[in-house]
Design a protein around this motif. Structure first.
Motif, PDB file in Angstrom:
ATOM      1  N   LEU A 209     -38.410 -30.303 -67.700  1.00  0.00           N
ATOM      2  CA  LEU A 209     -39.184 -29.159 -67.964  1.00  0.00           C
ATOM      3  C   LEU A 209     -38.698 -28.056 -67.066  1.00  0.00           C
ATOM      4  CD1 LEU A 209     -41.491 -28.078 -69.497  1.00  0.00           C
ATOM      5  CD2 LEU A 209     -42.982 -28.919 -67.969  1.00  0.00           C
ATOM      6  N   MET A 210     -38.602 -28.533 -65.608  1.00  0.00           N
ATOM      7  CA  MET A 210     -38.329 -27.588 -64.696  1.00  0.00           C
ATOM      8  C   MET A 210     -36.830 -26.972 -64.780  1.00  0.00           C
ATOM      9  SD  MET A 210     -40.797 -27.264 -62.888  1.00  0.00           S
ATOM     10  CE  MET A 210     -40.198 -25.957 -61.566  1.00  0.00           C
ATOM     11  N   THR A 211     -36.044 -27.934 -65.256  1.00  0.00           N
ATOM     12  CA  THR A 211     -34.761 -27.395 -65.674  1.00  0.00           C
ATOM     13  C   THR A 211     -34.743 -26.298 -66.747  1.00  0.00           C
ATOM     14  OG1 THR A 211     -33.790 -29.761 -65.070  1.00  0.00           O
ATOM     15  CG2 THR A 211     -32.247 -28.379 -66.295  1.00  0.00           C
ATOM     16  N   ALA A 212     -35.471 -26.646 -67.999  1.00  0.00           N
ATOM     17  CA  ALA A 212     -35.494 -25.803 -68.757  1.00  0.00           C
ATOM     18  C   ALA A 212     -36.080 -24.161 -68.467  1.00  0.00           C
ATOM     19  CB  ALA A 212     -36.555 -26.479 -70.038  1.00  0.00           C
ATOM     20  N   ILE A 213     -37.148 -24.294 -67.410  1.00  0.00           N
ATOM     21  CA  ILE A 213     -37.480 -23.092 -66.877  1.00  0.00           C
ATOM     22  C   ILE A 213     -36.361 -22.361 -66.264  1.00  0.00           C
ATOM     23  CG2 ILE A 213     -39.036 -22.250 -65.265  1.00  0.00           C
ATOM     24  CD1 ILE A 213     -41.085 -24.378 -66.275  1.00  0.00           C
ATOM     25  N   MET A 214     -35.677 -23.300 -65.231  1.00  0.00           N
ATOM     26  CA  MET A 214     -34.504 -22.450 -64.761  1.00  0.00           C
ATOM     27  C   MET A 214     -33.409 -22.081 -65.666  1.00  0.00           C
ATOM     28  SD  MET A 214     -33.520 -21.741 -61.819  1.00  0.00           S
ATOM     29  CE  MET A 214     -34.217 -22.573 -60.347  1.00  0.00           C
ATOM     30  N   VAL A 215     -32.914 -22.853 -66.741  1.00  0.00           N
ATOM     31  CA  VAL A 215     -31.875 -22.155 -67.669  1.00  0.00           C
ATOM     32  C   VAL A 215     -32.612 -21.239 -68.053  1.00  0.00           C
ATOM     33  CG1 VAL A 215     -30.710 -23.176 -69.616  1.00  0.00           C
ATOM     34  CG2 VAL A 215     -30.974 -24.539 -67.614  1.00  0.00           C
ATOM     35  N   ALA A 216     -33.889 -20.993 -68.539  1.00  0.00           N
ATOM     36  CA  ALA A 216     -34.443 -19.890 -69.581  1.00  0.00           C
ATOM     37  C   ALA A 216     -34.184 -18.668 -68.526  1.00  0.00           C
ATOM     38  CB  ALA A 216     -35.863 -20.062 -69.642  1.00  0.00           C
ATOM     39  N   GLY A 217     -34.569 -18.682 -67.199  1.00  0.00           N
ATOM     40  CA  GLY A 217     -34.348 -17.876 -66.133  1.00  0.00           C
ATOM     41  C   GLY A 217     -32.975 -17.372 -65.685  1.00  0.00           C
ATOM     42  N   ARG A 218     -32.004 -18.296 -66.064  1.00  0.00           N
ATOM     43  CA  ARG A 218     -30.728 -18.274 -65.615  1.00  0.00           C
ATOM     44  C   ARG A 218     -29.859 -17.803 -66.601  1.00  0.00           C
ATOM     45  NH1 ARG A 218     -26.729 -20.643 -64.888  1.00  0.00           N
ATOM     46  NH2 ARG A 218     -25.141 -20.114 -63.084  1.00  0.00           N
ATOM     47  N   SER A 219     -30.005 -18.499 -67.809  1.00  0.00           N
ATOM     48  CA  SER A 219     -29.095 -18.227 -68.904  1.00  0.00           C
ATOM     49  C   SER A 219     -29.659 -17.543 -70.179  1.00  0.00           C
ATOM     50  CB  SER A 219     -28.453 -19.573 -69.468  1.00  0.00           C
ATOM     51  OG  SER A 219     -27.724 -20.442 -68.289  1.00  0.00           O
ATOM     52  N   ALA A 257     -23.483 -24.391 -76.117  1.00  0.00           N
ATOM     53  CA  ALA A 257     -23.235 -24.876 -74.327  1.00  0.00           C
ATOM     54  C   ALA A 257     -24.784 -25.247 -74.044  1.00  0.00           C
ATOM     55  CB  ALA A 257     -22.852 -23.566 -73.943  1.00  0.00           C
ATOM     56  N   SER A 258     -25.784 -24.518 -74.397  1.00  0.00           N
ATOM     57  CA  SER A 258     -27.025 -24.881 -73.649  1.00  0.00           C
ATOM     58  C   SER A 258     -27.609 -25.990 -74.409  1.00  0.00           C
ATOM     59  CB  SER A 258     -27.967 -23.542 -73.827  1.00  0.00           C
ATOM     60  OG  SER A 258     -28.442 -23.284 -74.987  1.00  0.00           O
ATOM     61  N   VAL A 259     -27.291 -26.330 -75.652  1.00  0.00           N
ATOM     62  CA  VAL A 259     -27.850 -27.671 -76.201  1.00  0.00           C
ATOM     63  C   VAL A 259     -27.083 -28.797 -75.661  1.00  0.00           C
ATOM     64  CG1 VAL A 259     -27.781 -28.829 -78.249  1.00  0.00           C
ATOM     65  CG2 VAL A 259     -28.481 -26.656 -78.546  1.00  0.00           C
ATOM     66  N   PHE A 260     -25.833 -28.534 -75.259  1.00  0.00           N
ATOM     67  CA  PHE A 260     -25.189 -29.759 -74.741  1.00  0.00           C
ATOM     68  C   PHE A 260     -25.448 -29.766 -73.305  1.00  0.00           C
ATOM     69  CE2 PHE A 260     -21.206 -31.409 -73.058  1.00  0.00           C
ATOM     70  CZ  PHE A 260     -21.239 -32.565 -73.830  1.00  0.00           C
ATOM     71  N   MET A 261     -25.788 -28.558 -72.603  1.00  0.00           N
ATOM     72  CA  MET A 261     -25.762 -28.933 -71.139  1.00  0.00           C
ATOM     73  C   MET A 261     -27.114 -29.150 -70.829  1.00  0.00           C
ATOM     74  SD  MET A 261     -23.592 -28.759 -69.099  1.00  0.00           S
ATOM     75  CE  MET A 261     -21.573 -28.620 -68.905  1.00  0.00           C
ATOM     76  N   MET A 262     -28.301 -28.762 -71.472  1.00  0.00           N
ATOM     77  CA  MET A 262     -29.568 -29.213 -71.066  1.00  0.00           C
ATOM     78  C   MET A 262     -29.640 -30.742 -70.831  1.00  0.00           C
ATOM     79  SD  MET A 262     -31.934 -27.296 -70.156  1.00  0.00           S
ATOM     80  CE  MET A 262     -33.511 -28.229 -70.701  1.00  0.00           C
ATOM     81  N   PRO A 263     -29.369 -31.304 -71.479  1.00  0.00           N
ATOM     82  CA  PRO A 263     -29.747 -32.834 -71.376  1.00  0.00           C
ATOM     83  C   PRO A 263     -28.985 -33.335 -70.046  1.00  0.00           C
ATOM     84  CG  PRO A 263     -29.032 -32.834 -73.613  1.00  0.00           C
ATOM     85  CD  PRO A 263     -28.816 -31.400 -73.045  1.00  0.00           C
ATOM     86  N   LEU A 264     -27.717 -32.930 -69.734  1.00  0.00           N
ATOM     87  CA  LEU A 264     -26.957 -33.289 -68.717  1.00  0.00           C
ATOM     88  C   LEU A 264     -27.741 -32.590 -67.448  1.00  0.00           C
ATOM     89  CD1 LEU A 264     -23.402 -32.707 -69.599  1.00  0.00           C
ATOM     90  CD2 LEU A 264     -24.637 -34.791 -69.869  1.00  0.00           C
ATOM     91  N   LEU A 265     -28.069 -31.328 -67.501  1.00  0.00           N
ATOM     92  CA  LEU A 265     -28.558 -30.796 -66.339  1.00  0.00           C
ATOM     93  C   LEU A 265     -30.097 -31.398 -65.947  1.00  0.00           C
ATOM     94  CD1 LEU A 265     -28.060 -26.912 -66.835  1.00  0.00           C
ATOM     95  CD2 LEU A 265     -27.461 -28.187 -64.767  1.00  0.00           C
ATOM     96  N   GLY A 266     -30.894 -31.741 -67.139  1.00  0.00           N
ATOM     97  CA  GLY A 266     -32.205 -32.354 -67.089  1.00  0.00           C
ATOM     98  C   GLY A 266     -32.048 -33.732 -66.372  1.00  0.00           C
ATOM     99  N   PHE A 267     -30.887 -34.612 -66.962  1.00  0.00           N
ATOM    100  CA  PHE A 267     -30.820 -35.734 -66.002  1.00  0.00           C
ATOM    101  C   PHE A 267     -30.370 -35.766 -64.657  1.00  0.00           C
ATOM    102  CE2 PHE A 267     -28.116 -39.601 -65.438  1.00  0.00           C
ATOM    103  CZ  PHE A 267     -29.162 -40.468 -65.610  1.00  0.00           C
ATOM    104  N   PHE A 268     -29.524 -34.874 -64.461  1.00  0.00           N
ATOM    105  CA  PHE A 268     -28.997 -34.572 -63.053  1.00  0.00           C
ATOM    106  C   PHE A 268     -30.421 -34.102 -62.294  1.00  0.00           C
ATOM    107  CE2 PHE A 268     -27.923 -30.919 -60.354  1.00  0.00           C
ATOM    108  CZ  PHE A 268     -27.037 -31.698 -59.312  1.00  0.00           C
ATOM    109  N   ALA A 269     -31.225 -33.142 -62.722  1.00  0.00           N
ATOM    110  CA  ALA A 269     -32.486 -32.732 -62.134  1.00  0.00           C
ATOM    111  C   ALA A 269     -33.252 -33.865 -61.894  1.00  0.00           C
ATOM    112  CB  ALA A 269     -33.286 -31.711 -62.794  1.00  0.00           C
ATOM    113  N   THR A 270     -33.433 -34.975 -62.687  1.00  0.00           N
ATOM    114  CA  THR A 270     -34.214 -35.829 -62.523  1.00  0.00           C
ATOM    115  C   THR A 270     -33.755 -36.938 -61.662  1.00  0.00           C
ATOM    116  OG1 THR A 270     -34.466 -36.181 -64.943  1.00  0.00           O
ATOM    117  CG2 THR A 270     -35.157 -37.856 -63.844  1.00  0.00           C
TER     118      THR A 270
END
Lengths: 369, 267
Positions: A209-219, A257-270
């Motif tokens: 969730l936090m990653t999604a918020i960050m990606v929304a703000g950034r990308s 790009a964002s569909v593919f990167m969100m899970p990776l970023l989310g996992f990384f964030a976790t």
């Protein structure tokens, strides 16, 4: 020091005479205007012999006096005459303020507009989704049109370059959860359950969730701004005339790009949140990392990881879609780009949170608790 | 000391402007005489707007001297510059109206800023006659810039530039983006206001018709300098290839022909 604009009144046989003196200019006008409202009697003659200089403001004041009382101007210089003619020609009823609107009506109006706009956005997003599906279909049929280079560039921008900020944010959030959780749990003597708290909340919810918020703000915002600017400079129209579909060329790479990167970023964030929480447990609760990791393995069911990761690509899709959709809605002027960018981020975060709520209920129902 | 009677309203000496390694101006000299309309021309990227920005203090040149009414503009403190600033009005290319304010409020901004004691009735009256003076329809007062056409934005910008009854008017490509009828009307407006208000006008333009119709003198920017300044016949007499091409190209000839025709009709 030059003299302020001034006047004297005198009652002669012919009626009141006003004699102006000093400079009838904006800088020297002072409160002349108000004082002229409180004249002793209606002037018949306006004597401008003592006037040093006039500008349009002075000429205007003389003109008003002349018009209101039907007075005659005497001894005016050539300049003054010219300016008085100019302002007389420019004296027309000009509306100054927008028509006042009944506040009740205005509020109702605003509510109505907001509702229709929300409806239009929803329909627009759906049809945009439709055109994306069409574009995906045609890309599958003509794989040569797939823009690998653009996708790789977006992957870098959306994913790799976000690692730093997402990591830092997650690390701090991990520490905060651990610290706040430990304080509360200590009241029950259950400090060791802090591990459950950190592990489960970050894998199931917060990491993604936090990653999604960050990606929304950034990308998401960047997508809206980029596409909006391209819309303004007619780049998108140019693409269409050449026969390139802007959805295929611009939207698909961003979406992928964002569909593919969100899970990776989310996992990384976790992972980073868990490390942050672990650091706090180690330093503050004196729980060695080995124990922390073993406890994590015990308390986090593998389904929690799936809960987090299943949601991530959907969130990525929502963010890219609202960003690109709002960008494509820009028309007219540069101000629109700002408005649409804001709208993109707000809608993306809102939709992500709404969907997250649905996911939470859904996963609980199917027993992934 | 500000000398409004100075025969040279703006004096530019040896201005040097650089952006990184790119030199825009290298020793620009220019005089703008009191009461004239000076047109400034030059190819794209020759720094016409940069020169304007250097004169009005939006950009500090690397070297050189700018005086306006005998007052040096370089290295001025903000509050010292105020006194000279209220004697000029600037019309930027796109009008540069404040987008959150109506046309009437836009015109009142400089008035409120410099003369906070003016009462609202007088402010409204001033804004009203400036709206008409700039050739806007009376119903334009309460409109926001986004509701105006390109030509009306320029007129509203002009009304704001004239708000303080300036001595000096800077116009940055006032007729760019206007249709020929609108451009012609704007030229006439500029000329008639210049004559009635006794303005000195510094006018950047690409519009050959404007140059022929209203400019007293024309300054040509090329090779990082003002290569010539004078009336159009004087410029042509210099024989500089760029000037030749500019005024004697197909468009230049068309503009000359129009002016000649108008003269004959008028005579």
């Amino acid at each position: 020091m030059t003299e302020m604009a001034d006047f004297t009144e005198e009652l002669t046989d012919g009626g009141w005479v006003i004699r102006f003196s000093g400079r009838l200019t904006l800088a020297r006008i002072g409160n002349l205007h108000k004082r002229l409202d409180a004249l002793d009697g209606p002037p018949v003659v306006i004597d401008m012999a003592g006037v040093e200089r006039v500008d349009t403001v002075g000429a205007w004041i003389v003109h008003r006096l002349e018009q209101d009382h039907g007075a005659t101007v005497i001894n005016a210089s050539e300049d003054a005459k010219r300016l008085i003619t100019l302002v007389t020609r420019s004296d027309r009823q000009v509306q100054m303020r927008p028509e006042p609107i009944n506040p009740v009506l205005r509020v109702l109006n605003e509510i109505g507009e907001a509702v229709t706009e929300a409806g239009a956005t929803l329909v627009g997003l759906l049809s945009f989704f439709g055109s994306i599906l069409v574009a995906i279909g045609s890309t599958i049929r003509h794989p040569s049109r797939f823009r690998v280079q653009a996708v790789i560039q977006r992957l870098d921008l959306v994913g790799i370059r976000a690692l730093g900020i997402v990591g830092l944010m997650s690390f701090l959030i991990g520490i905060v959860i651990a610290q706040q959780g430990a304080v509360q749990l200590a009241q029950f003597g259950a400090e060791s359950l802090t591990v459950n708290l950190i592990g489960r909340i970050t894998t199931r919810e917060l990491g993604v969730l936090m990653t999604a918020i960050m990606v929304a703000g950034r990308s998401g915002s960047a997508f809206a701004a980029q596409l909006g600017t391209m819309k303004l400079t007619e780049e998108i129209d140019a693409m269409r005339t050449i026969g390139v579909s802007p959805i295929e060329a611009l939207v698909l790479p961003r979406l992928l790009a964002s569909v593919f990167m969100m899970p990776l970023l989310g996992f990384f964030a976790t992972l980073i949140s868990i490390i942050g929480g672990g650091l706090f447990c180690w330093l503050s609760l004196e729980m060695p990392p080995v124990i922390y990791v073993r406890r994590l393995q015990e308390v986090i069911p593998i389904t929690d990881v799936w809960v987090g990761l299943v949601k991530a690509p959907v969130f990525g899709l929502i963010i890219a879609m609202t960003g690109c959709y709002q960008g494509m809605q820009v028309k007219g002027n540069a101000e629109e780009v700002g408005l649409k960018t804001t709208a993109a981020v707000v809608q993306a975060i809102f939709l992500v949170i709404v969907l997250d709520a649905f996911f939470a209920v859904f996963f609980t129902k199917i027993g992934w608790t | 000391m500000i000398d409004l009677q100075d025969p040279i309203a703006i004096r530019v000496r040896g201005i040097v402007n650089r952006f990184g390694s790119q030199t825009v101006h290298d020793g620009v000299d220019l005089d703008v005489r009191n009461g004239e309309i000076l047109g400034v021309v030059g190819g794209s990227g020759t720094g016409k707007s940069v020169l304007l920005r250097s004169i009005i203090g939006l950009k500090q040149p690397e070297a050189g001297e700018v005086t306006v009414f005998g007052e040096s503009m370089i290295g001025k403190e903000e509050d010292e510059a105020q006194d000279i600033r209220r004697r000029w009005g600037v019309l930027f290319q796109g009008g540069a109206l404040f987008s959150t304010l109506t046309v009437a409020e836009n015109i009142q901004v400089p008035l409120r800023e410099y003369y906070p004691d003016l009462d609202q009735t007088l402010l409204d009256e001033i804004a009203a006659y400036k709206v008409v003076m700039a050739g806007l329809p009376p119903e334009a007062g309460p409109k926001y810039p986004s509701e105006l056409s390109g030509g009306m934005k320029k007129r509203a910008g002009l009304a704001r530039a004239l708000a303080l009854d300036p001595m000096l008017l800077f116009l940055d490509e006032p007729t760019a983006g206007l249709d020929p009828i609108g451009a012609d009307a704007f030229d006439r407006l500029t000329k008639s206001l210049q004559q009635t208000l006794g303005l000195t006008v510094f006018l950047i333009t690409h519009d050959l018709d404007t140059l022929y119709a209203i400019c007293d003198r024309v300054a040509v920017l090329a090779d990082h300098q003002v290569i010539a300044c004078g009336t159009i016949p004087e410029l042509l007499a210099t024989g500089h290839p760029w000037i030749e091409e500019y005024f004697n190209g197909p468009r230049g000839r068309a503009a000359t022909a129009t002016v000649d025709r108008n003269r004959q009709l008028g005579a």
